[in-house]
Design a protein around this motif. Structure first.
Motif, PDB file in Angstrom:
ATOM      1  N   ASN A   1       0.822  -1.213   0.000  1.00 13.44           N
ATOM      2  CA  ASN A   1       0.000   0.000   0.000  1.00 13.44           C
ATOM      3  C   ASN A   1       0.855   1.261   0.000  1.00 13.44           C
ATOM      4  OD1 ASN A   1      -2.596  -1.119  -0.130  1.00 13.44           O
ATOM      5  ND2 ASN A   1      -2.614  -1.535   2.058  1.00 13.44           N
TER       6      ASN A   1
ATOM      7  N   VAL B   1       0.914   4.446  -2.515  1.00 14.08           N
ATOM      8  CA  VAL B   1       0.956   5.849  -2.107  1.00 14.08           C
ATOM      9  C   VAL B   1       2.019   6.601  -2.894  1.00 14.08           C
ATOM     10  CG1 VAL B   1       1.556   7.406  -0.206  1.00 14.08           C
ATOM     11  CG2 VAL B   1       0.012   5.498   0.206  1.00 14.08           C
TER      12      VAL B   1
ATOM     13  N   SER C   1       0.734   9.635  -5.094  1.00 13.27           N
ATOM     14  CA  SER C   1       1.094  10.978  -4.659  1.00 13.27           C
ATOM     15  C   SER C   1       1.858  11.712  -5.760  1.00 13.27           C
ATOM     16  CB  SER C   1       1.925  10.923  -3.380  1.00 13.27           C
ATOM     17  OG  SER C   1       3.148  10.249  -3.593  1.00 13.27           O
TER      18      SER C   1
ATOM     19  N   LEU D   1       4.037  13.348   1.857  1.00  9.91           N
ATOM     20  CA  LEU D   1       4.111  12.020   1.261  1.00  9.91           C
ATOM     21  C   LEU D   1       5.383  11.816   0.443  1.00  9.91           C
ATOM     22  CD1 LEU D   1       0.426  11.509   0.049  1.00  9.91           C
ATOM     23  CD2 LEU D   1       1.541  10.480   2.028  1.00  9.91           C
TER      24      LEU D   1
END
Length: 322
Positions: A135, A139, A143, A180
């Motif tokens: 996961n 991201v 992002s 992020l």
């Protein structure tokens, strides 16, 4: 205590600690820039901005009223109420910035966390770590893509609206993307020429192409489900007003206004002042049937736009246009 009661109690306790009431405060203990950072975040908060907009809309209405009238006195009380809420929110933000200034954190790389802060002796822990890693890879890709899309959106907005309208919805998104970037860099590293970085770029392009194609298809179908009304001229808007009220009164361009960027709308604030009781009843009935809860006193600008929407929708349907 049941689960729901426990959750309610936890929320109540969190709410207490989110208020400035219980804390000892000395504002001089904290550098000024920390308060500035806190206020900057607050000014980007959609709820705070919505409250500020409602307050300013009331002030605009008050400026048009006769001084000393009962209406303006009532509006002043409403504005003062919102000012107190805004002031308390800003004060709370500054106090919490002061309280949290001395909180310190230890920062580790994610690899270090996975090596030394996970109890792998627990059943199924490795599978949980694998799922987490997967996961986080998602991201990193999303992002990076989101940052590019947001930049394009802001450029598109400027091309469409110019500098007459400001958009702050994406300010928080930009800050979130900056946070992020740590995951992004953990995936590809800082050197674009490494095998890890090249692997990322190879898959990034194909994933971006796939999502773009799927989203384009989705967007076209969505537009068919929720099509926009055609753009009507000022003359057609006048015709729409007369048609909506069964031509009982002849309305002219006096009730057509323009926004700062040149858009056209019906000045409902002026229109409602000259409507007959039966016309007022008709407008209120249609507004209610459409589920419109915006009122002229609380949100005059949006009230004008919603009335324009409703009258033009009736005109659109009556003319049989698609």
């Amino acid at each position: 205590m049941g689960k729901s009661k426990k959750q309610q109690e936890a929320k109540r306790i969190d709410a207490i600690y989110a208020q400035p009431t219980i804390y000892y405060i000395n504002f001089k203990d904290v550098p000024l820039e920390k308060y500035t950072e806190s206020l900057d975040l607050l000014f980007r908060d959609p709820d705070f901005n919505e409250l500020m907009t409602r307050r300013n809309n009331l002030a605009k209405v008050a400026s048009r009223l006769k001084q000393g009238s009962s209406e303006i006195q009532n509006l002043v009380k409403q504005i003062q109420k919102r000012d107190l809420e805004l002031a308390y929110t800003m004060y709370s933000s500054v106090v919490l910035a002061n309280v949290r200034f001395n909180v310190t954190f230890d920062f580790f790389s994610f690899g270090t966390l996975l090596r030394y802060f996970v109890d792998y002796s627990q059943d199924g822990m490795q599978e949980k770590v694998d799922t987490l890693s997967l996961n986080l890879d998602k991201v990193a890709f999303l992002s990076d893509m989101l940052e590019c899309v947001v930049k394009d959106v802001r450029s598109n907005m400027y091309a469409v609206f110019g500098n007459t309208t400001e958009f702050h919805q994406f300010d928080g998104v930009i800050k979130m993307i900056q946070q992020l970037r740590g995951f992004y860099q953990s995936v590809i590293g800082k050197d674009d020429n490494t095998p890890k970085a090249q692997l990322y770029f190879e898959y990034s392009d194909s994933i971006d192409d796939y999502l773009s194609k799927r989203l384009t298809t989705y967007s076209k179908k969505l537009r068919k489900l929720t099509p926009m009304l055609p753009v009507y001229t000022a003359e057609q808007m006048v015709e729409a007003i007369n048609l909506f009220f069964y031509n009982e009164t002849h309305f002219d361009k006096e009730f057509i206004k323009h926004t700062e960027s040149g858009g056209t709308y019906i000045d409902a604030l002026s229109l409602v002042k000259v409507l007959s009781p039966s016309q007022t009843e008709r407008l209120d009935k249609v507004m209610k049937e459409a589920g419109c809860t915006v009122t002229a006193d609380k949100d005059p600008a949006n009230y004008c736009f919603r009335v324009t929407d409703i009258i033009l929708l009736y005109y659109h349907r009556s003319k049989g246009k698609k």
